[in-house]
Motif scaffolding. Structure first.
Motif, mmCIF file in Angstrom:
data_model
loop_
_atom_site.group_PDB
_atom_site.id
_atom_site.type_symbol
_atom_site.label_atom_id
_atom_site.label_comp_id
_atom_site.label_asym_id
_atom_site.label_seq_id
_atom_site.Cartn_x
_atom_site.Cartn_y
_atom_site.Cartn_z
ATOM 1 N N PHE A 180 -7.760 2.373 18.178
ATOM 2 C CA PHE A 180 -6.687 3.317 18.466
ATOM 3 C C PHE A 180 -6.933 4.036 19.789
ATOM 4 O O PHE A 180 -8.070 4.364 20.131
ATOM 5 N N PHE A 181 -5.839 4.305 20.497
ATOM 6 C CA PHE A 181 -5.866 5.055 21.754
ATOM 7 C C PHE A 181 -4.719 6.052 21.746
ATOM 8 O O PHE A 181 -3.701 5.854 21.083
ATOM 9 N N THR A 182 -4.881 7.120 22.531
ATOM 10 C CA THR A 182 -3.785 8.058 22.745
ATOM 11 C C THR A 182 -2.924 7.563 23.891
ATOM 12 O O THR A 182 -3.455 7.163 24.937
ATOM 13 N N SER A 183 -1.611 7.581 23.724
ATOM 14 C CA SER A 183 -0.705 7.076 24.762
ATOM 15 C C SER A 183 0.366 8.110 25.098
ATOM 16 O O SER A 183 0.831 8.847 24.229
ATOM 17 N N ALA A 184 0.748 8.137 26.365
ATOM 18 C CA ALA A 184 1.770 9.062 26.854
ATOM 19 C C ALA A 184 3.132 8.375 26.879
ATOM 20 O O ALA A 184 3.264 7.169 26.663
ATOM 21 N N GLU A 185 4.183 9.175 27.207
ATOM 22 C CA GLU A 185 5.550 8.671 27.178
ATOM 23 C C GLU A 185 5.771 7.516 28.156
ATOM 24 O O GLU A 185 6.506 6.570 27.862
ATOM 25 N N ASP A 186 5.125 7.576 29.315
ATOM 26 C CA ASP A 186 5.385 6.531 30.305
ATOM 27 C C ASP A 186 4.869 5.172 29.867
ATOM 28 O O ASP A 186 5.240 4.131 30.430
ATOM 29 N N ALA A 187 4.039 5.143 28.820
ATOM 30 C CA ALA A 187 3.561 3.864 28.307
ATOM 31 C C ALA A 187 4.704 3.034 27.730
ATOM 32 O O ALA A 187 4.632 1.804 27.704
ATOM 33 N N LEU A 188 5.764 3.704 27.279
ATOM 34 C CA LEU A 188 6.909 2.978 26.721
ATOM 35 C C LEU A 188 7.511 2.006 27.725
ATOM 36 O O LEU A 188 8.088 0.982 27.342
ATOM 37 N N ALA A 210 1.843 11.901 7.804
ATOM 38 C CA ALA A 210 2.548 10.630 7.981
ATOM 39 C C ALA A 210 2.126 9.887 9.244
ATOM 40 O O ALA A 210 2.027 8.648 9.244
ATOM 41 N N ALA A 211 1.862 10.608 10.330
ATOM 42 C CA ALA A 211 1.490 9.942 11.579
ATOM 43 C C ALA A 211 0.161 9.212 11.428
ATOM 44 O O ALA A 211 0.000 8.075 11.891
ATOM 45 N N GLU A 212 -0.806 9.845 10.765
ATOM 46 C CA GLU A 212 -2.100 9.205 10.543
ATOM 47 C C GLU A 212 -1.980 8.059 9.533
ATOM 48 O O GLU A 212 -2.589 6.999 9.700
ATOM 49 N N VAL A 213 -1.188 8.280 8.496
ATOM 50 C CA VAL A 213 -1.006 7.249 7.474
ATOM 51 C C VAL A 213 -0.338 6.013 8.077
ATOM 52 O O VAL A 213 -0.687 4.875 7.749
ATOM 53 N N ALA A 214 0.613 6.218 8.983
ATOM 54 C CA ALA A 214 1.261 5.087 9.652
ATOM 55 C C ALA A 214 0.234 4.281 10.447
ATOM 56 O O ALA A 214 0.249 3.037 10.429
ATOM 57 N N ALA A 215 -0.657 4.964 11.151
ATOM 58 C CA ALA A 215 -1.696 4.262 11.912
ATOM 59 C C ALA A 215 -2.579 3.428 10.990
ATOM 60 O O ALA A 215 -2.932 2.284 11.301
ATOM 61 N N ARG A 269 -8.816 -8.958 19.651
ATOM 62 C CA ARG A 269 -8.847 -7.492 19.769
ATOM 63 C C ARG A 269 -7.412 -6.986 19.874
ATOM 64 O O ARG A 269 -6.611 -7.503 20.652
ATOM 65 N N VAL A 270 -7.084 -5.982 19.094
ATOM 66 C CA VAL A 270 -5.742 -5.410 19.098
ATOM 67 C C VAL A 270 -5.842 -3.924 19.419
ATOM 68 O O VAL A 270 -6.557 -3.179 18.737
ATOM 69 N N ARG A 271 -5.135 -3.497 20.452
ATOM 70 C CA ARG A 271 -5.094 -2.082 20.828
ATOM 71 C C ARG A 271 -3.836 -1.450 20.248
ATOM 72 O O ARG A 271 -2.754 -2.031 20.300
ATOM 73 N N ILE A 272 -4.004 -0.243 19.683
ATOM 74 C CA ILE A 272 -2.872 0.493 19.126
ATOM 75 C C ILE A 272 -2.755 1.819 19.875
ATOM 76 O O ILE A 272 -3.674 2.651 19.815
ATOM 77 N N GLY A 273 -1.649 1.991 20.596
ATOM 78 C CA GLY A 273 -1.410 3.245 21.310
ATOM 79 C C GLY A 273 -0.624 4.210 20.436
ATOM 80 O O GLY A 273 0.478 3.897 19.985
ATOM 81 N N LEU A 274 -1.189 5.373 20.174
ATOM 82 C CA LEU A 274 -0.586 6.357 19.276
ATOM 83 C C LEU A 274 0.154 7.407 20.084
ATOM 84 O O LEU A 274 -0.411 8.008 21.004
ATOM 85 N N MET A 275 1.410 7.672 19.718
ATOM 86 C CA MET A 275 2.282 8.526 20.514
ATOM 87 C C MET A 275 2.712 9.797 19.788
ATOM 88 O O MET A 275 3.613 10.497 20.244
ATOM 89 N N ASN A 276 2.068 10.089 18.635
ATOM 90 C CA ASN A 276 2.469 11.269 17.865
ATOM 91 C C ASN A 276 1.334 12.269 17.700
ATOM 92 O O ASN A 276 1.303 13.034 16.735
ATOM 93 N N GLY A 277 0.395 12.267 18.639
ATOM 94 C CA GLY A 277 -0.649 13.288 18.651
ATOM 95 C C GLY A 277 -1.756 13.106 17.633
ATOM 96 O O GLY A 277 -2.480 14.065 17.338
ATOM 97 N N GLN A 278 -1.943 11.915 17.103
ATOM 98 C CA GLN A 278 -3.013 11.686 16.127
ATOM 99 C C GLN A 278 -4.388 11.835 16.769
ATOM 100 O O GLN A 278 -4.550 11.623 17.963
ATOM 101 N N ASP A 279 -5.361 12.208 15.949
ATOM 102 C CA ASP A 279 -6.753 12.342 16.384
ATOM 103 C C ASP A 279 -7.383 10.953 16.394
ATOM 104 O O ASP A 279 -7.779 10.416 15.345
ATOM 105 N N VAL A 280 -7.487 10.346 17.584
ATOM 106 C CA VAL A 280 -7.941 8.958 17.641
ATOM 107 C C VAL A 280 -9.421 8.818 17.306
ATOM 108 O O VAL A 280 -9.846 7.782 16.784
#
Length: 506
Positions: free
Chosen positions: A6-14, A122-127, A145-156
């Motif tokens: 898991f990684f933290t991602s910003a809006e521009d990642a979209l 819910a945000a953590e459960v979704a991850a 390897r699969v990277r997951i960018g989290l966009m709802n402020g989860q604690d990665v």
């Protein structure tokens, strides 16, 4: 093991920043008020395809990361009887679709109603649902390897530690009878904790096991002479520097294959019994998450009893009387009720460790009974001792499990449960079980805790004692694998997420 991070991602990642190759949206209605560009794509798709927003869908989305927009609908979350598992399941299904489409670096975005306490996490459960969908058994040759960018402020940091523990729990639970036989299970644990701040020991000497874990050793008696099946006890001790405020002591049932022993499982009931180690697997997974997060002020000790309950000329049999580590003479009622024998000796050692430890609390984790499956369907069953009940430990676990998508049903220990295991003659102090299957026995998942309390000596630590110890027995026979399918269901790693959240709240 699966390579999910898991990684933290910003809006521009979209829109292509960061090398992401898909956008996965989990939502009830896909209003997406904060993301009008996505809302426009969904609206256009809905105008030509009535399935849009009603079932998992992949949309061609030029300009978005990877040109892929995946919609994972939760369905109506407002119903009084719904829970956060809808979010978990939607994310799991969407992640699998994205993976099949070729995505290996997907962004996860949630668009859910706010304010409902059922969906607080819910945000953590979704991850976690995404990670469950992407998990592959460790024997699968291709492990991308699969990277997951989290966009709802989860604690990665927390999620990566939790998922590392869940991967370990799934690996250990799902391994076949040879891949995760007792020595191989123990070796996996040694490797798993090699770089973690824990003290790990493995007991493999038969004489020591028979002396210190006599009930466990009886279960393993027909397996000792087969080196690759011989019993092990793994002890993992996380003991941080500084003042300790509470102590968690966890026993994990690790029956790596259960033939039923002399009370042989027949009629196809033996298939799937390599998953009878789900309790020890979950305990190891929980310890991995704890070791990575390194919480202060809490010591956590787990003992894992790893045995193969084999049929053979040296198998233990009903009517034997075996003295437990706690000095209790146990008459064997049914050799297919072996898990409680394994747990009793582990719990007795943990009882000794509780002496002088700050605020001790005890757990046993086990795929213990068919009765809990009959009684509660797909849910975990928890039975409290008197101390845990008064302090509402089971109720707390139930509340936390609900928020983390790992629902718990709470049972009450009764005097009838102690009558079930009362001695039938002067030769024994305790009867291990009836001579029938638990699914056909009244209170078949409750009375094993009465046995565990007596056989381990934990009954000496009731409310009026000098050291009352809360104890929760956690039966995950119905929850350890998806769809309650012990043959082919993917391991769930329950209740690792619940235990971690519970530890953090106490």
């Amino acid at each position: 093991m699966a390579q999910v991070e898991f990684f933290t991602s910003a809006e521009d990642a979209l829109f292509g920043e960061g090398g992401w190759d898909a956008v996965l949206v989990v939502s009830q209605e896909f209003a997406l008020e904060s993301h009008p560009e996505l809302a426009q794509l969904v609206s256009h798709a809905a105008s030509v395809d009535q399935r849009t927003g009603k079932e998992a869908t992949l949309l061609l989305a030029p300009g978005l990361a990877g040109g892929r927009l995946l919609l994972a609908p939760t369905g109506d979350l407002s119903d009084d009887y719904e829970d956060v598992r809808r979010v978990y399941e939607a994310a799991e299904e969407g992640a699998k679709m994205a993976f099949r489409a070729g995505a290996r670096a997907m962004l996860l975005l949630l668009d859910l109603p706010a304010g409902d306490p059922r969906y607080l996490n819910a945000a953590e459960v979704a991850a976690l649902g995404v990670a469950q969908g992407l998990y592959l058994n460790p024997d699968v040759e291709s492990q991308p390897r699969v990277r997951i960018g989290l966009m709802n402020g989860q604690d990665v940091v927390r999620l990566n530690a939790l998922e590392a523990g869940r991967v370990a729990a799934r690996d250990l639970c799902g391994g076949d009878p040879e891949q995760m036989a007792p020595p191989a299970f123990a070796d996996y644990c040694v490797s798993l904790f090699a770089e973690e701040p824990v003290e790990l020991s493995v007991i493999d000497d038969r004489q020591q096991l028979e002396r210190e874990y006599p009930l466990l050793s009886a279960v393993s008696r027909a397996s000792f002479n087969i080196a690759r099946h011989a019993a092990r006890v793994v002890r993992i001790d996380y003991n941080p520097e500084g003042e300790i405020h509470q102590t968690w002591l966890i026993a994990g049932k690790g029956v790596t294959f259960d033939t039923g022993g002399a009370d042989l499982k027949v009629g196809g009931a033996m298939a799937g019994m390599s998953r009878d180690k789900g309790g020890a697997a979950a305990a190891a997974g929980f310890m991995k998450a704890v070791a990575m997060l390194r919480p202060q002020g809490i010591r956590v000790v787990a003992e894992l009893g790893l045995v193969r309950n084999a049929a053979g000329s040296d198998a233990f049999v009903p009517d034997e009387i075996i003295t437990s580590h706690a000095g209790i003479r146990v008459r064997i009622g049914n050799t297919d009720a072996e898990g409680r024998l394994v747990l009793a000796d582990l719990l007795s050692h943990l009882r000794e460790a509780a002496q002088g430890s700050p605020a001790p609390r005890v757990f046993s984790l086990a795929t213990l009974t068919g009765h809990v499956v009959r009684a509660y369907g797909p849910y975990t069953g928890v039975v409290e001792n008197s101390v845990a009940r008064v302090s509402q430990q089971g109720q707390l676990m139930q509340q936390i499990g609900e928020r983390w998508g790992e629902p718990v049903e709470l049972s009450t220990l009764r005097r009838e449960d102690f009558a079930q295991v009362a001695p039938r003659s002067e030769s024994e102090d305790l009867l291990s079980s009836n001579n029938g299957a638990s699914v056909n026995i009244s209170r078949g998942h409750q009375f094993p805790q009465a046995f565990l309390l007596k056989a381990s000596g934990l009954d000496r630590h009731q409310l009026a004692s000098d050291l009352p110890i809360p104890y929760l027995h956690v039966d995950i026979a119905a929850a350890a694998v998806e769809k309650r399918d012990p043959l082919y269901g993917k391991p769930t790693a329950r209740p690792v997420a619940t235990l971690l959240a519970m530890m953090e709240e106490l």
